[in-house]
Scaffold this active site. Structure first.
Site, PDB file in Angstrom:
ATOM      1  N   ASP A  58      91.108  69.604  42.442  1.00 34.63           N
ATOM      2  CA  ASP A  58      91.188  67.998  42.143  1.00 34.63           C
ATOM      3  C   ASP A  58      90.235  67.573  43.243  1.00 34.63           C
ATOM      4  OD1 ASP A  58      91.777  65.371  42.092  1.00 34.63           O
ATOM      5  OD2 ASP A  58      93.877  65.506  42.306  1.00 34.63           O
ATOM      6  N   GLU A 103      75.986  77.672  67.559  1.00 38.09           N
ATOM      7  CA  GLU A 103      76.787  78.950  67.296  1.00 38.09           C
ATOM      8  C   GLU A 103      76.284  79.624  65.922  1.00 38.09           C
ATOM      9  OE1 GLU A 103      80.579  76.032  66.335  1.00 38.09           O
ATOM     10  OE2 GLU A 103      80.854  78.361  65.761  1.00 38.09           O
ATOM     11  N   CYS A 158      82.092  74.972  68.713  1.00 38.48           N
ATOM     12  CA  CYS A 158      81.476  73.691  68.581  1.00 38.48           C
ATOM     13  C   CYS A 158      81.621  72.803  69.915  1.00 38.48           C
ATOM     14  CB  CYS A 158      82.377  72.991  67.602  1.00 38.48           C
ATOM     15  SG  CYS A 158      82.350  73.837  65.977  1.00 38.48           S
ATOM     16  N   THR A 178      83.874  72.105  53.560  1.00 38.36           N
ATOM     17  CA  THR A 178      83.505  71.559  55.009  1.00 38.36           C
ATOM     18  C   THR A 178      82.273  72.244  55.713  1.00 38.36           C
ATOM     19  OG1 THR A 178      84.582  73.064  56.138  1.00 38.36           O
ATOM     20  CG2 THR A 178      85.984  71.185  55.292  1.00 38.36           C
ATOM     21  N   SER A 235      93.980  76.826  63.204  1.00 38.08           N
ATOM     22  CA  SER A 235      92.717  76.204  63.835  1.00 38.08           C
ATOM     23  C   SER A 235      93.058  74.596  64.042  1.00 38.08           C
ATOM     24  CB  SER A 235      91.520  76.493  63.218  1.00 38.08           C
ATOM     25  OG  SER A 235      91.401  75.711  61.999  1.00 38.08           O
ATOM     26  N   HIS A 259      85.218  65.453  67.650  1.00 40.98           N
ATOM     27  CA  HIS A 259      84.756  66.521  66.793  1.00 40.98           C
ATOM     28  C   HIS A 259      85.407  66.427  65.454  1.00 40.98           C
ATOM     29  CE1 HIS A 259      83.466  70.371  65.474  1.00 40.98           C
ATOM     30  NE2 HIS A 259      84.716  70.881  65.516  1.00 40.98           N
ATOM     31  N   LYS A 277      93.991  62.401  62.001  1.00 41.45           N
ATOM     32  CA  LYS A 277      95.348  62.864  62.555  1.00 41.45           C
ATOM     33  C   LYS A 277      95.240  62.862  64.205  1.00 41.45           C
ATOM     34  CE  LYS A 277      96.447  66.043  58.927  1.00 41.45           C
ATOM     35  NZ  LYS A 277      96.864  67.303  58.375  1.00 41.45           N
ATOM     36  N   ASN A 321      80.528  69.535  58.141  1.00 41.96           N
ATOM     37  CA  ASN A 321      80.589  70.091  59.698  1.00 41.96           C
ATOM     38  C   ASN A 321      79.077  70.647  59.841  1.00 41.96           C
ATOM     39  OD1 ASN A 321      81.593  70.790  61.991  1.00 41.96           O
ATOM     40  ND2 ASN A 321      82.764  72.219  61.203  1.00 41.96           N
ATOM     41  N   SER A 360      86.055  76.353  68.896  1.00 42.65           N
ATOM     42  CA  SER A 360      87.164  77.131  68.604  1.00 42.65           C
ATOM     43  C   SER A 360      86.973  78.273  69.689  1.00 42.65           C
ATOM     44  CB  SER A 360      87.069  77.784  67.293  1.00 42.65           C
ATOM     45  OG  SER A 360      87.510  76.901  66.217  1.00 42.65           O
TER      46      SER A 360
HETATM   47  N1  CAA Z   1      94.616  64.549  46.604  1.00 39.59           N
HETATM   48  C1  CAA Z   1      94.807  64.220  47.837  1.00 39.59           C
HETATM   49  N2  CAA Z   1      95.000  65.176  48.845  1.00 39.59           N
HETATM   50  C2  CAA Z   1      95.223  66.458  48.606  1.00 39.59           C
HETATM   51  C3  CAA Z   1      95.111  66.987  47.213  1.00 39.59           C
HETATM   52  C4  CAA Z   1      94.996  66.051  46.535  1.00 39.59           C
HETATM   53  N3  CAA Z   1      94.811  66.496  44.889  1.00 39.59           N
HETATM   54  N4  CAA Z   1      95.347  68.451  47.452  1.00 39.59           N
HETATM   55  C5  CAA Z   1      95.531  68.760  48.829  1.00 39.59           C
HETATM   56  N5  CAA Z   1      95.288  67.496  49.479  1.00 39.59           N
HETATM   57  C6  CAA Z   1      95.454  67.270  51.104  1.00 39.59           C
HETATM   58  C7  CAA Z   1      96.444  68.249  51.483  1.00 39.59           C
HETATM   59  O1  CAA Z   1      97.630  67.725  51.466  1.00 39.59           O
HETATM   60  C8  CAA Z   1      95.940  68.377  53.133  1.00 39.59           C
HETATM   61  O2  CAA Z   1      96.204  67.278  53.643  1.00 39.59           O
HETATM   62  P1  CAA Z   1      97.033  67.418  55.216  1.00 39.59           P
HETATM   63  O3  CAA Z   1      96.196  68.162  55.898  1.00 39.59           O
HETATM   64  O4  CAA Z   1      97.094  66.048  55.392  1.00 39.59           O
HETATM   65  O5  CAA Z   1      98.340  68.087  54.710  1.00 39.59           O
HETATM   66  C9  CAA Z   1      94.360  68.390  52.831  1.00 39.59           C
HETATM   67  O6  CAA Z   1      94.248  67.916  51.596  1.00 39.59           O
HETATM   68  C10 CAA Z   1      93.670  69.903  52.966  1.00 39.59           C
HETATM   69  O7  CAA Z   1      94.421  70.546  52.038  1.00 39.59           O
HETATM   70  P2  CAA Z   1      94.940  72.008  52.266  1.00 39.59           P
HETATM   71  O8  CAA Z   1      95.515  72.127  53.732  1.00 39.59           O
HETATM   72  O9  CAA Z   1      95.766  72.781  51.211  1.00 39.59           O
HETATM   73  O10 CAA Z   1      93.457  72.691  52.291  1.00 39.59           O
HETATM   74  P3  CAA Z   1      93.316  74.231  52.551  1.00 39.59           P
HETATM   75  O11 CAA Z   1      94.343  75.192  53.117  1.00 39.59           O
HETATM   76  O12 CAA Z   1      92.479  74.689  51.060  1.00 39.59           O
HETATM   77  O13 CAA Z   1      91.980  74.101  53.728  1.00 39.59           O
HETATM   78  C11 CAA Z   1      91.222  74.110  55.865  1.00 39.59           C
HETATM   79  C12 CAA Z   1      92.130  73.417  54.756  1.00 39.59           C
HETATM   80  C13 CAA Z   1      92.272  75.367  56.136  1.00 39.59           C
HETATM   81  C14 CAA Z   1      91.347  73.236  57.246  1.00 39.59           C
HETATM   82  C15 CAA Z   1      89.863  74.556  55.385  1.00 39.59           C
HETATM   83  O14 CAA Z   1      89.306  73.411  55.106  1.00 39.59           O
HETATM   84  C16 CAA Z   1      89.385  75.514  56.492  1.00 39.59           C
HETATM   85  O15 CAA Z   1      89.475  76.661  56.573  1.00 39.59           O
HETATM   86  N6  CAA Z   1      88.213  74.783  57.220  1.00 39.59           N
HETATM   87  C17 CAA Z   1      87.428  75.522  58.162  1.00 39.59           C
HETATM   88  C18 CAA Z   1      88.502  75.518  59.590  1.00 39.59           C
HETATM   89  C19 CAA Z   1      88.467  74.236  60.239  1.00 39.59           C
HETATM   90  O16 CAA Z   1      87.718  73.324  60.202  1.00 39.59           O
HETATM   91  N7  CAA Z   1      89.263  74.031  61.289  1.00 39.59           N
HETATM   92  C20 CAA Z   1      89.473  72.735  62.036  1.00 39.59           C
HETATM   93  C21 CAA Z   1      89.814  72.926  63.406  1.00 39.59           C
HETATM   94  S1  CAA Z   1      88.886  74.532  64.128  1.00 39.59           S
HETATM   95  C22 CAA Z   1      87.342  73.511  64.562  1.00 39.59           C
HETATM   96  O17 CAA Z   1      87.348  72.129  64.704  1.00 39.59           O
HETATM   97  C23 CAA Z   1      86.071  74.229  64.793  1.00 39.59           C
HETATM   98  C24 CAA Z   1      85.249  74.064  63.662  1.00 39.59           C
HETATM   99  O18 CAA Z   1      84.301  73.008  63.586  1.00 39.59           O
HETATM  100  C25 CAA Z   1      85.538  74.743  62.598  1.00 39.59           C
END
Ligand code: CAA
Length: 398
Positions: free
Chosen positions: A37, A87, A119, A160, A209, A241, A250, A284, A317
């Site tokens: 979606d 990185e 980062c 991302t 993370s 960040h 958040k 990102n 991280s």
């Molecule tokens: N409509 C609206 N919102 C929706 C939706 C829809 N149809 N479907 C899902 N969502 C929302 C979910 O509810 C969720 O929101 P909340 O966080 O508020 O609950 C959001 O979309 C993301 O959904 P999921 O959690 O299901 O997504 P995912 O598990 O597929 O992926 C993630 C999320 C794990 C963060 C992924 O993007 C990822 O692995 N990213 C890389 C790691 C990262 O960025 N980590 C951040 C901290 S680490 C850091 O900061 C260093 C760095 O730069 C990497």
């Protein structure tokens, strides 16, 4: 208790500039291709587009381009240190900063090196640059945060990804933002996101993370408030960040405590919305993403003025986090580019099929360790060839 170190000198960001890659992937298209979606990306992550880099654009060319957009010839003669934080470096030994020093024609008696902690790297680089200028007030330090974030086709982090570079000139009597000498850092030895030498993409414990990002935020923020006399009311804006803007939102909500008036909360929210505009179109860029947020805020916010204080939250991280703040100086708007949003719209859009080819293409070297590249005429700087395993870069003549 106010532990702020008194420094009889104002040091900070004199100029700040940015460069991204020439291609863009619309996340609406990616969502369709992945059977997701589109609201998950646009509302769940707060992302709309991501920048995609071809082989000829890497952390060196993006760094040179971002730097060249802000530096005069005189400044290139005055800079005595070049630091590239990354990185996604291109060599395990030679620093990207050395290539950048050469491409920009910085005077020879300069120190150039690379710095890394996910980062967080550019925040450490800024602190080192500040200490250097304190010690040597006439110095000008070029700090560049340059990264290409690649998670892989169908990886959870795929929407991302991104590519870009933020260049900052750090000097005495800065013309954009003065640092407040109030840094508080925290280190945790954790495995939330890492990339071993043998892997082109990172290993990610995604949910963990995000929890670490937020927990480091609240605990470092509490320590920051304990060590200094600041409260949220002292700041006109917070920059985070931005691995993806929803996570930072958040963080913002956690920092808006009950002592704030509704008017203050609205104003912080308005500035937050301006600070994520560029990331929403770029994705990102790892160590540059905090400073891309700062640039987006400065170039788009309507309620900022000289004297306003901005607090920044850095997270890398692994993990290292830090809070520090700065104060906008008189005339800070002078060196900003208010036209950047429309320039970002000029990137060439790729289909999902082309993105998969362009972003993940690997260099194919011949038996002598060489490869020639083409198609870089729209870039400012390019990786033009690899000759006997040596990367050759050039400014692209227009
Ligand atoms: N409509 C609206 N919102 C929706 C939706 C829809 N149809 N479907 C899902 N969502 C929302 C979910 O509810 C969720 O929101 P909340 O966080 O508020 O609950 C959001 O979309 C993301 O959904 P999921 O959690 O299901 O997504 P995912 O598990 O597929 O992926 C993630 C999320 C794990 C963060 C992924 O993007 C990822 O692995 N990213 C890389 C790691 C990262 O960025 N980590 C951040 C901290 S680490 C850091 O900061 C260093 C760095 O730069 C990497």
């Amino acid at each position: 208790m106010n532990e702020k170190t008194e420094v009889n000198m104002t040091i900070g960001i004199d100029k700040i500039g940015f460069a991204t890659s020439q291609y863009v992937l619309k996340l609406q298209d990616l969502a369709e291709a992945r059977g997701v979606d589109p609201d998950k990306y646009s509302k769940g992550l707060l992302l709309n587009e991501i920048s995609i880099a071809p082989l000829t654009e890497d952390v060196v060319t993006l760094a040179a381009s971002a730097s060249n957009s802000i530096l005069t010839d005189k400044e290139k003669e005055e800079i005595d240190m070049v630091i590239v934080a990354t990185e996604s470096g291109i060599d395990q030994s030679k620093a990207a900063a050395v290539f950048v020093h050469g491409l920009l024609g910085i005077q020879p008696f300069a120190r150039s090196f690379e710095i890394k902690e996910a980062c967080y790297g550019a925040t450490a680089a800024l602190h080192y640059a500040k200490l250097h200028v304190e010690n040597s007030p006439k110095s000008k330090v070029l700090v560049i945060a340059s990264d290409i974030a690649k998670y892989g086709v169908t990886a959870p982090g795929e929407p991302t990804q991104g590519a870009g570079s933020v260049a900052m000139l750090i000097t005495q009597n800065p013309r954009t933002m003065a640092f407040n000498n109030d840094n508080v850092a925290q280190t945790r030895d954790i495995m939330d996101f890492w990339r071993p030498n043998y892997s082109t993409t990172p290993y990610v414990n995604g949910l963990y993370s995000t929890q670490q990002y937020l927990d480091s935020l609240t605990t470092t923020w509490d320590e920051y408030k304990k060590r200094f006399d600041w409260t949220m009311n002292d700041f006109a804006a917070i920059c985070f960040h931005l691995p993806y803007p929803k996570l930072a939102l958040k963080g913002l909500r956690k920092m808006m405590d009950k002592t704030l008036s509704q008017e203050k909360k609205d104003s912080l929210q308005e500035n937050f919305d301006k600070s994520i505009l560029y990331s929403q179109m770029i994705g990102n860029i790892y160590t540059g993403s905090l400073f891309l947020g700062l640039l987006s805020l400065l170039e788009n916010a309507e309620n900022l003025k000289a004297g306003d204080k901005i607090v920044l939250y850095s997270y890398g991280s692994g993990a290292v986090s830090e809070f520090f703040s700065g104060e906008l100086v008189e005339g800070y708007e002078t060196y900003l580019d208010k036209d950047r949003l429309s320039k970002l719209k000029q990137r060439t859009a790729l289909s999902v099929e082309d993105y998969e080819k362009v972003f993940f293409e690997e260099v194919e070297l011949d038996e002598s360790g060489s490869a020639q590249f083409a198609g870089f005429e729209n870039q400012d700087y390019a990786l033009v060839e690899i000759l006997d395993h040596q990367r050759r870069y050039s400014k692209v003549e227009k």
